[in-house]
Scaffold this active site. Structure first.
Site, short mmCIF file in Angstrom:
data_model
loop_
_atom_site.label_atom_id
_atom_site.label_comp_id
_atom_site.label_asym_id
_atom_site.label_seq_id
_atom_site.Cartn_x
_atom_site.Cartn_y
_atom_site.Cartn_z
CB SER A 98 -3.50 1.45 2.53
OG SER A 98 -3.70 0.45 1.35
CG ASP A 418 1.12 4.67 -3.65
OD1 ASP A 418 0.90 3.67 -4.47
OD2 ASP A 418 0.26 4.81 -2.56
CG HIS A 471 0.56 2.00 -0.73
ND1 HIS A 471 -0.36 2.78 -0.98
CD2 HIS A 471 -0.01 0.81 0.04
CE1 HIS A 471 -1.25 2.32 -0.21
NE2 HIS A 471 -1.28 1.21 0.32
#
Length: 516
Positions: A98, A418, A471
């Site tokens: 991320s 996602d 995610h």
């Protein structure tokens, strides 16, 4: 958790610091894993504390400020050097997730740049120390979700709560305290501004086009090979004869504006508007957001401009939150470089933008982009003016706007991704921007895309699912873990089988006209 909104550093008398070590991010809360599953699997193949290192950093700060305050970048540098030196010179595999993906892009520039701005490791540091960078869920080009967060402190999840329980979020006490406090806090974090979409209209599309044009939300996905990818380019142009969302218009005031031909949209430029008198009376002042300084004139001017593309959004944020953006643009940049050899790009604010930096000179290194697909992911929004702008945030997502055909639900247009990062942001650099030798990748580092198609958990016992493409939950996806383990055990991208693609990332990348 808030930071000082002038400096972006500690407020007076408060110090909050990140935990260090593997325990820093194994679980977010008891039972909610982040890195735990991956750590356990790496241990299975022989990794332990001395060969594995968790680079925990304060994700509220701008990337350069983590070095200024905590020397985090220096610590990462010396930890990697130590691990390489104590393991017979075997290079490190780095696994960012991320925002960590952008943070590590910044690190790779910092570590080779001369001191005092950089780490002084010299121009071959990455090639000497790093075997592969395995990015998971990387928002390389930013996320539209960040705009909704900065603009009105709501993303799909809050907008949905408002749609399900309108009384709940419109309840004065709750709305005032929660959204305003969330906004006050998140706007004091410089890192939030690292997520604003980059590359402007070239990447994200304009009033009348977007790379994802013709995307249909209903498709079931099979794995694709190269001939299928070529054939689909034809199919997609046929599909786009039906109505398709105009994803380039990231914010539109009203569903009619989002759908109208651009020649019919009359816009009044907000940039020179007189903001007028403060909209807030003194009672609201306990919770400060810059909207209180805006005045009704400014608020109306924003709505009168009707629709915003990626490029005008940066101007919009400067208009509604000048102090925040002044801090942010000292640390981040959202453009595309004309000439990467221009000396201005030696400044750290460009280092985490892949479109304004070159990858290190490390032809042996490999870069992977691993991410989930098959989940509706926020891409554009329909807004309205809030009824009582006095104490509130004056704009909110219009949850009454729905249209199945154009993937519009509760005021949010979605696209493949996602659930947080759209495919375009996660995949474009590895699909095209860095593929082969390009001006962004002068040494021709090999890049690979590995997509994982989302399947929901089969039953409650499965928890968050071993086939998830979401995610964070993807960190427990068996296929992804296997890929990571194999690279950590020495496999190359070729040995993994090259690209694994379910989405239209290659077609969409083709439509982006970026000088390479």
């Amino acid at each position: 958790m808030s930071l000082d909104n002038e400096t972006g550093l500690d407020p007076c008398g408060i110090r909050v610091r990140p935990v260090s070590g593997l325990v820093a991010a194994d679980y977010f809360a008891p039972g909610y894993f982040v890195w735990a599953v991956l750590i356990a699997n790496l241990a299975r193949i022989g990794y332990e504390e001395k060969t594995m290192y968790m680079a925990a950093y304060d994700w509220r700060l701008s990337f350069q400020n983590t070095e200024a305050r905590d020397q985090t970048l220096s610590r990462i540098k010396s930890n990697i050097e130590l691990i390489v030196a104590t393991n017979g010179g075997k290079k490190a595999v780095v696994i960012p997730h991320s925002m960590g993906v952008l943070y590590f892009l910044h690190f790779m520039k910092w570590v080779e740049a001369p001191a005092p701005m950089g780490g002084g490791g010299g121009p071959d540091w990455c090639s000497k120390h790093i075997k592969a960078v395995v990015n998971i869920g990387g928002p390389f080009l930013g996320v539209p979700k960040a705009i909704a967060g900065l603009f009105s402190a709501e993303a799909k999840d809050i907008a949905v709560v408002r749609a399900i329980a309108p009384g709940f979020l419109d309840n004065d006490i709750f709305q005032l305290q929660t959204l305003q406090h969330v906004m006050r806090m998140s706007r004091s974090w410089d890192s939030t501004m690292s997520m604003i979409p980059r590359g402007g209209d070239t990447i994200w599309g304009g009033l009348d086009w977007s790379p994802e044009e013709g995307y249909s939300c209903a498709k079931k996905r099979e794995r694709k090979n190269d001939t299928q990818i070529a054939e689909e380019a034809g199919v997609e142009s046929a599909v786009s004869q039906t109505r398709s969302a105009k994803y380039g218009r990231i914010i539109s005031f009203g569903k009619d504006v989002a759908e109208a031909p651009s020649s019919d949209v009359e816009r009044i430029d907000f940039r020179d508007a007189v903001k007028g008198h403060s909209a807030a009376n003194t009672t609201c002042r306990d919770v400060w957001t810059e909207y209180h300084d805006m005045g009704f004139g400014g608020i109306n001017a924003v709505a009168e401009y009707k629709t915003y593309t990626a490029e005008s959004i940066v101007d919009l944020l400067h208009f509604v939150a000048p102090k925040m953006m002044a801090r942010g643009t000292a640390h981040f940049s959202y453009g595309i470089a004309d000439n990467l050899d221009d000396p201005k790009y030696k400044h750290y604010k460009y280092w985490s933008n892949p479109l304004e930096t070159k990858l290190p000179n490390a032809p042996e290194m490999e870069i992977f982009s691993l991410y989930g697909v098959g989940l509706p992911t926020e891409r554009a929004y329909i807004y309205k003016l809030s009824p009582a702008a006095e104490c509130y945030i004056p704009f909110q997502i219009d949850t009454s706007a729905d249209d199945e055909e154009t993937c519009l639900k509760d005021g949010v247009y979605s696209v493949d991704g996602d659930e947080t990062v759209p495919v375009l942001s996660a995949g474009f650099m590895c699909a095209k921007g860095w593929r082969g030798k390009t001006r962004f990748n002068p040494s021709g580092i090999r890049t690979y895309i590995r997509e994982y198609s989302h399947s929901p958990p089969a039953n409650l016992l499965e928890g968050r699912g071993t086939l998830s493409g979401a995610h964070v939950d993807i960190m427990g996806n068996f296929a992804l873990i296997e890929d990571v383990i194999r690279v950590a055990a020495g496999a190359s991208g070729e040995e993994l089988g090259g690209d694994q693609v379910y989405s239209n990332i290659f077609n969409w990348s083709e439509k982006i006209d970026l000088q390479l």
